[in-house]
Design a protein around this motif. Structure first.
Motif, PDB file in Angstrom:
ATOM      1  N   ARG A  68       2.645  12.313   1.447  1.00 29.32           N
ATOM      2  CA  ARG A  68       3.923  12.499   2.123  1.00 29.32           C
ATOM      3  C   ARG A  68       4.950  13.108   1.172  1.00 29.32           C
ATOM      4  O   ARG A  68       5.668  14.052   1.533  1.00 29.32           O
ATOM      5  CB  ARG A  68       4.383  11.124   2.621  1.00 29.32           C
ATOM      6  CG  ARG A  68       5.700  11.055   3.324  1.00 29.32           C
ATOM      7  CD  ARG A  68       5.926   9.583   3.650  1.00 29.32           C
ATOM      8  NE  ARG A  68       7.287   9.309   4.048  1.00 29.32           N
ATOM      9  CZ  ARG A  68       7.720   9.334   5.303  1.00 29.32           C
ATOM     10  NH1 ARG A  68       6.879   9.637   6.276  1.00 29.32           N
ATOM     11  NH2 ARG A  68       8.962   9.067   5.579  1.00 29.32           N
ATOM     12  N   ARG A 101       1.834   9.353  -1.460  1.00 31.51           N
ATOM     13  CA  ARG A 101       1.851  10.518  -2.363  1.00 31.51           C
ATOM     14  C   ARG A 101       1.702  11.815  -1.570  1.00 31.51           C
ATOM     15  O   ARG A 101       2.332  12.823  -1.871  1.00 31.51           O
ATOM     16  CB  ARG A 101       0.716  10.398  -3.387  1.00 31.51           C
ATOM     17  CG  ARG A 101       0.922   9.284  -4.397  1.00 31.51           C
ATOM     18  CD  ARG A 101      -0.268   9.165  -5.324  1.00 31.51           C
ATOM     19  NE  ARG A 101      -0.469  10.381  -6.103  1.00 31.51           N
ATOM     20  CZ  ARG A 101      -1.653  10.788  -6.573  1.00 31.51           C
ATOM     21  NH1 ARG A 101      -2.732  10.079  -6.328  1.00 31.51           N
ATOM     22  NH2 ARG A 101      -1.739  11.894  -7.275  1.00 31.51           N
ATOM     23  N   MET A 119      -1.154   3.525  11.396  1.00 28.55           N
ATOM     24  CA  MET A 119       0.203   3.739  11.904  1.00 28.55           C
ATOM     25  C   MET A 119       1.063   4.611  10.993  1.00 28.55           C
ATOM     26  O   MET A 119       2.245   4.782  11.251  1.00 28.55           O
ATOM     27  CB  MET A 119       0.900   2.391  12.136  1.00 28.55           C
ATOM     28  CG  MET A 119       0.278   1.518  13.208  1.00 28.55           C
ATOM     29  SD  MET A 119      -0.020   2.340  14.789  1.00 28.55           S
ATOM     30  CE  MET A 119       1.650   2.664  15.306  1.00 28.55           C
ATOM     31  N   LEU A 120       0.474   5.164   9.935  1.00 28.08           N
ATOM     32  CA  LEU A 120       1.288   5.897   8.965  1.00 28.08           C
ATOM     33  C   LEU A 120       1.306   7.410   9.172  1.00 28.08           C
ATOM     34  O   LEU A 120       1.828   8.148   8.335  1.00 28.08           O
ATOM     35  CB  LEU A 120       0.828   5.581   7.535  1.00 28.08           C
ATOM     36  CG  LEU A 120       1.229   4.203   6.998  1.00 28.08           C
ATOM     37  CD1 LEU A 120       0.669   3.988   5.597  1.00 28.08           C
ATOM     38  CD2 LEU A 120       2.742   4.026   6.990  1.00 28.08           C
ATOM     39  N   GLU A 152      -6.676  12.496  -2.175  1.00 32.80           N
ATOM     40  CA  GLU A 152      -6.441  13.118  -3.495  1.00 32.80           C
ATOM     41  C   GLU A 152      -6.944  14.558  -3.519  1.00 32.80           C
ATOM     42  O   GLU A 152      -6.328  15.435  -4.124  1.00 32.80           O
ATOM     43  CB  GLU A 152      -7.102  12.269  -4.592  1.00 32.80           C
ATOM     44  CG  GLU A 152      -6.333  10.969  -4.833  1.00 32.80           C
ATOM     45  CD  GLU A 152      -7.084   9.952  -5.682  1.00 32.80           C
ATOM     46  OE1 GLU A 152      -6.470   8.951  -6.082  1.00 32.80           O
ATOM     47  OE2 GLU A 152      -8.300  10.144  -5.930  1.00 32.80           O
ATOM     48  N   SER A 182      -2.620   3.279   1.612  1.00 32.15           N
ATOM     49  CA  SER A 182      -1.218   3.530   1.991  1.00 32.15           C
ATOM     50  C   SER A 182      -0.467   4.191   0.844  1.00 32.15           C
ATOM     51  O   SER A 182       0.395   5.051   1.050  1.00 32.15           O
ATOM     52  CB  SER A 182      -0.518   2.219   2.356  1.00 32.15           C
ATOM     53  OG  SER A 182      -1.181   1.612   3.437  1.00 32.15           O
ATOM     54  N   MET A 183      -0.793   3.765  -0.357  1.00 34.63           N
ATOM     55  CA  MET A 183      -0.182   4.334  -1.551  1.00 34.63           C
ATOM     56  C   MET A 183      -0.531   5.824  -1.665  1.00 34.63           C
ATOM     57  O   MET A 183       0.335   6.655  -1.940  1.00 34.63           O
ATOM     58  CB  MET A 183      -0.732   3.560  -2.746  1.00 34.63           C
ATOM     59  CG  MET A 183       0.034   3.703  -4.014  1.00 34.63           C
ATOM     60  SD  MET A 183      -0.631   2.469  -5.182  1.00 34.63           S
ATOM     61  CE  MET A 183       0.787   1.443  -5.408  1.00 34.63           C
ATOM     62  N   THR A 208      -9.188   7.371  -0.024  1.00 37.86           N
ATOM     63  CA  THR A 208      -8.256   7.703  -1.108  1.00 37.86           C
ATOM     64  C   THR A 208      -8.675   9.002  -1.791  1.00 37.86           C
ATOM     65  O   THR A 208      -7.848   9.867  -2.078  1.00 37.86           O
ATOM     66  CB  THR A 208      -8.202   6.550  -2.131  1.00 37.86           C
ATOM     67  OG1 THR A 208      -7.846   5.362  -1.429  1.00 37.86           O
ATOM     68  CG2 THR A 208      -7.177   6.818  -3.219  1.00 37.86           C
TER      69      THR A 208
END
Lengths: 329, 272
Positions: free
Chosen positions: B181, B179, B205-206, B140, B174-175, B136
Motif C-alpha cells: 500500500r 508495504r 478485508m484489506l 514481496e 497484513s504487514m 508474503t
C-alpha cells in the motif's frame, strides 16, 4: 485477599482465611505472632507446591482468574496521570477496550487495553472483555494520536476474543481487526504489548503488534481457546479435552518465548498475580520502563525495520523446502 | 514451474453428475462446467479448485507458479485424532497441491499481476506458516516488480494445528500488504465462499477494492459460533456477500462470468 479459588487452589483457602484473621489484629500476643509465622511458612510451602509446577491448562485458568489485575488496575497503579478517551468517532464507545493519555514514570504515553468487568453489571457493560469493531477502531484512533504527538504506545492484552455477534459482524469485525494489524505494523512510534491475561486469537492480536511483546508468566496466548479447539477436533468441551488442547496448542509464556512469538516473559510472584497483585504490577511496570528506554534510543526507521523483520520471521520453524517439483493437476 | 495446461480433466471415477449444495439439485457436470460451476437452477457459485479458478481468470498459459516447493513442517508435534503430518499428507493427495494456497504471476487480459489462490479443499484453506509465507513472498515479488496483487480467498481461518504460529501469519501478511500500500501498488481482494476467521480478518478485508462472488459466506466468526453465543437463529442472508455489500464492507459483488473482465477493468482504471 483472594475471593475466588480454582479447584487446584482450594488447599489454600482455609489457610488464607486464618492468616487474614491474624493479620487484621491490631496487636498480636506472642502466641498469635508465632502462629502467624507458622501459617505464613506453611502458606509459602503450599504455594511452592501448587504454583511451582503448573500445567498449561492450570495456567489458562489462572490467566482468566477473577482476582487477576485488569488493564485499569495496571493503569491506576502504574500511571501518575490518566485521562481516559472515548469513542471511535464512527459509531460508539466500546467499554470492552479502554484507552487514553497517561503519564508513566514521568513519561507521557498512550495506553490501550482490553477491559473485563469485576461485578456482574460491569461484566455485562464491558461485554466480558470481548470487543466489537468500534473498540478496535477506538484503539486505532488512539494509536494514530500517539503517532502524531510522538508518544509511545503501551497495550494490555486480556480478552477471550473479539465478540462473535450479529452487530459486530454487521459493522465489520474482520475489517476492524485487519486494519489494526496493518496500521500497527507501520505505526511510527514505539509500541510495547503486554499480555497480562488471556490472549484470545485475532481479538487479542488486533492490539498485539509491537516492537516488544511481553507476557506475564501465567498469561496465555492462543489461536483459539482450548475449549474451542477441543470442540472442533473432538466435539466435546470437557475439562480433560481442554487440558489436552492447552498443552497441544502451546499457549504458555514459556512456549511462546521458545517459538519466537514473544520477546520476554515477565515473572509473577510465587502464587501468581491474582494473589499478589501489587508485586505483579510492579514487575510489569519495571519491564515496561526498561523496554521503553531501549526503544526510545532507536531511530524511528531502525525501530520500524526491526519490527518488520521480527514479524516477517514468525513461523519459520514450520516451513520446509522440498526439492522435487510437484506437478499441478 | 509453469502450468502447461490448467484444464479440468475428467478423472476416472468422477461422477458425471454433481449436486448443488444450495438447492440440492442434481446437475449434469458438463453443463455446470460450461457455466463456470454456477448452478443453472439457483445461481449458486460452487467452490472451485485452484486450477479451475486460474483457468477462468488468467490468460491461457500465462501462469507461472512461485514458491511451489514450500511445505509445512509440524513444528508443534500436533496430534489429535490423527497426527498433523498425516492430515497434511492426505490433503496433498486429495488436492495434488503441497499447501493451501497457490501463488504466482500471470496476465489477466494482458495485464501482469501477482496472484494468490486459496485451495479450500486443502485443510479448509486454513492459513498456517507456509500459506502466510507464500502470500508474503508473492507480495514481496510484486513490490520488487511493481505488480498489482490479487488474492482469491477461500478459507476457514488460521490453522489450529500450528497454534499461535498460524495466528502470527495474520500479522505477517497484513504487514506485507501495508508495504504494498505504501508503495502505491493496488491490491484487489476477491472473497469467495467461504472466507472467515483469521483470513477474513487480515488479507480478506484489506483490499484497496474488496470484491465477492454472489452468496459467498464472509465474516469473522463462523455462523455456528455466533448462534451458540447469542442463542438465536441467524437471519437469512446473514454474512453473505450481498449482506456485506449492504453494510458497506465490500465494493462489489461480481458474478463469476464477469470476474476476469471486472478485475482487468479495475486494474486499468487504477494503473493505466
Amino acid at each position: 485477599m483472594q475471593t475466588t479459588y480454582l479447584d487446584f487452589e482450594k488447599p489454600l483457602m482455609e489457610l488464607d482465611k486464618r492468616l487474614d484473621v491474624l493479620r487484621r489484629l491490631g496487636t498480636r500476643s506472642p502466641t498469635e505472632e508465632a502462629e502467624l509465622c507458622r501459617l505464613q511458612e506453611q502458606c509459602r510451602q503450599l504455594e511452592a507446591a501448587i504454583y511451582g509446577t503448573l500445567s498449561p491448562w492450570q495456567r489458562v485458568q489462572l490467566s482468566r482468574h477473577a482476582d487477576r489485575p485488569y488493564t485499569l488496575d495496571y493503569i491506576a497503579a502504574l500511571c501518575s496521570e490518566f485521562v481516559e478517551l472515548h469513542g471511535d468517532r464512527c459509531f460508539a464507545d466500546d467499554p470492552a477496550i479502554v484507552g487514553g493519555l497517561a503519564r508513566f514514570r514521568g513519561r507521557p504515553l498512550v495506553v490501550v487495553g482490553h477491559q473485563r468487568g469485576r461485578t456482574v453489571a460491569e461484566k455485562v457493560r464491558r461485554n466480558f472483555g470481548m470487543p466489537r469493531p468500534e473498540g478496535y477502531r477506538k484503539a486505532l484512533r488512539l494509536f494514530h494520536l500517539a503517532e502524531r504527538f510522538r508518544r509511545p504506545v503501551v497495550t494490555f492484552i486480556d480478552t477471550q476474543g473479539a465478540y462473535p455477534g450479529i452487530d459486530a459482524e454487521e459493522r465489520g469485525q474482520a475489517e476492524a481487526i485487519a486494519r489494526n494489524l496493518r496500521e500497527m505494523a507501520g505505526l511510527r512510534t514505539p509500541i510495547i504489548v503486554v499480555v497480562v491475561g488471556e490472549g484470545g486469537s485475532g481479538g487479542a492480536l488486533a492490539l498485539g503488534i509491537g516492537d516488544r511483546v511481553l507476557m506475564q508468566e501465567n498469561a496465555c496466548y492462543s489461536v483459539i481457546t482450548p475449549e474451542g479447539c477441543a470442540a472442533i477436533l473432538y466435539g466435546e468441551r470437557t475439562p480433560e479435552r481442554a487440558a489436552w488442547a492447552a498443552e497441544a496448542l502451546r499457549v504458555t509464556a514459556a512456549d511462546l518465548l521458545a517459538l519466537g512469538v514473544i520477546d520476554s516473559v515477565i515473572p509473577e510472584p510465587l502464587g501468581g498475580a491474582h494473589r499478589y497483585p501489587e508485586a505483579a504490577i510492579a514487575l510489569v511496570g519495571d519491564a515496561i520502563a526498561q523496554h521503553l528506554e531501549e526503544l526510545a534510543a532507536l531511530p524511528l526507521d531502525e525501530l520500524l525495520a526491526r519490527r518488520l523483520a521480527k514479524f516477517r520471521r514468525m513461523g519459520e520453524q514450520a516451513i520446509a523446502e522440498e526439492d522435487e517439483e510437484m506437478e499441478m493437476r | 514451474m509453469a502450468v502447461r495446461a490448467i484444464r479440468h480433466v475428467q478423472e476416472e471415477g468422477e461422477s458425471i453428475w454433481l449436486k448443488c449444495g444450495t438447492c440440492q439439485e442434481i446437475l449434469f457436470r458438463k453443463e455446470v462446467e460450461r457455466r463456470l460451476f454456477v448452478c443453472p437452477k439457483c445461481g449458486a457459485h460452487l467452490r472451485l479448485t485452484v486450477e479451475q479458478r486460474l483457468f477462468m481468470v488468467v490468460d491461457r498459459g500465462s501462469f507461472v507458479e512461485h514458491d511451489s516447493t514450500l511445505s509445512s513442517r509440524d513444528a508443534l508435534g500436533f496430534t489429535d485424532r490423527k497426527p498433523y503430518a498425516m492430515r497434511l499428507a492426505e490433503a496433498r493427495c486429495k488436492t495434488g497441491h503441497r499447501e493451501g494456497v497457490i501463488c504466482g504471476t500471470a496476465t489477466v487480459q494482458g495485464r501482469r499481476v501477482a496472484l494468490g489462490v486459496f485451495d479450500f479443499a486443502f485443510l479448509g484453506g486454513s492459513m498456517g506458516a507456509v500459506v502466510g509465507e507464500k502470500l508474503t513472498r508473492i507480495i514481496e515479488h510484486a513490490l520488487a516488480e511493481r505488480l498489482p496483487v490479487i488474492f482469491f480467498a477461500a478459507s476457514g481461518g488460521a490453522r489450529m494445528q500450528e497454534g499461535v504460529l498460524s495466528l502470527m501469519q495474520m500479522a505477517k501478511v497484513s504487514m506485507a500488504l501495508g508495504r504494498l500500500r505504501a508503495a502505491g501498488l493496488p491490491y484487489l481482494s476477491v472473497l469467495t465462499d467461504p472466507t472467515t476467521g483469521g483470513v477474513a480478518a487480515s488479507l480478506g478485508m484489506l483490499g484497496d477494492i474488496n470484491l465477492a462472488e454472489p452468496q459467498a459466506l464472509i465474516g469473522f466468526a463462523g455462523p455456528r459460533v455466533i448462534e451458540q453465543t447469542i442463542r438465536e437463529k441467524l437471519p437469512p442472508g446473514f454474512q453473505r456477500a450481498e449482506f456485506l455489500l449492504e453494510h458497506g464492507m465490500i465494493d462489489l459483488v461480481v458474478e463469476r462470468k464477469d470476474l476476469r473482465r471486472v478485475l482487468s477493468q479495475l486494474l486499468g482504471l487504477l494503473c493505466d
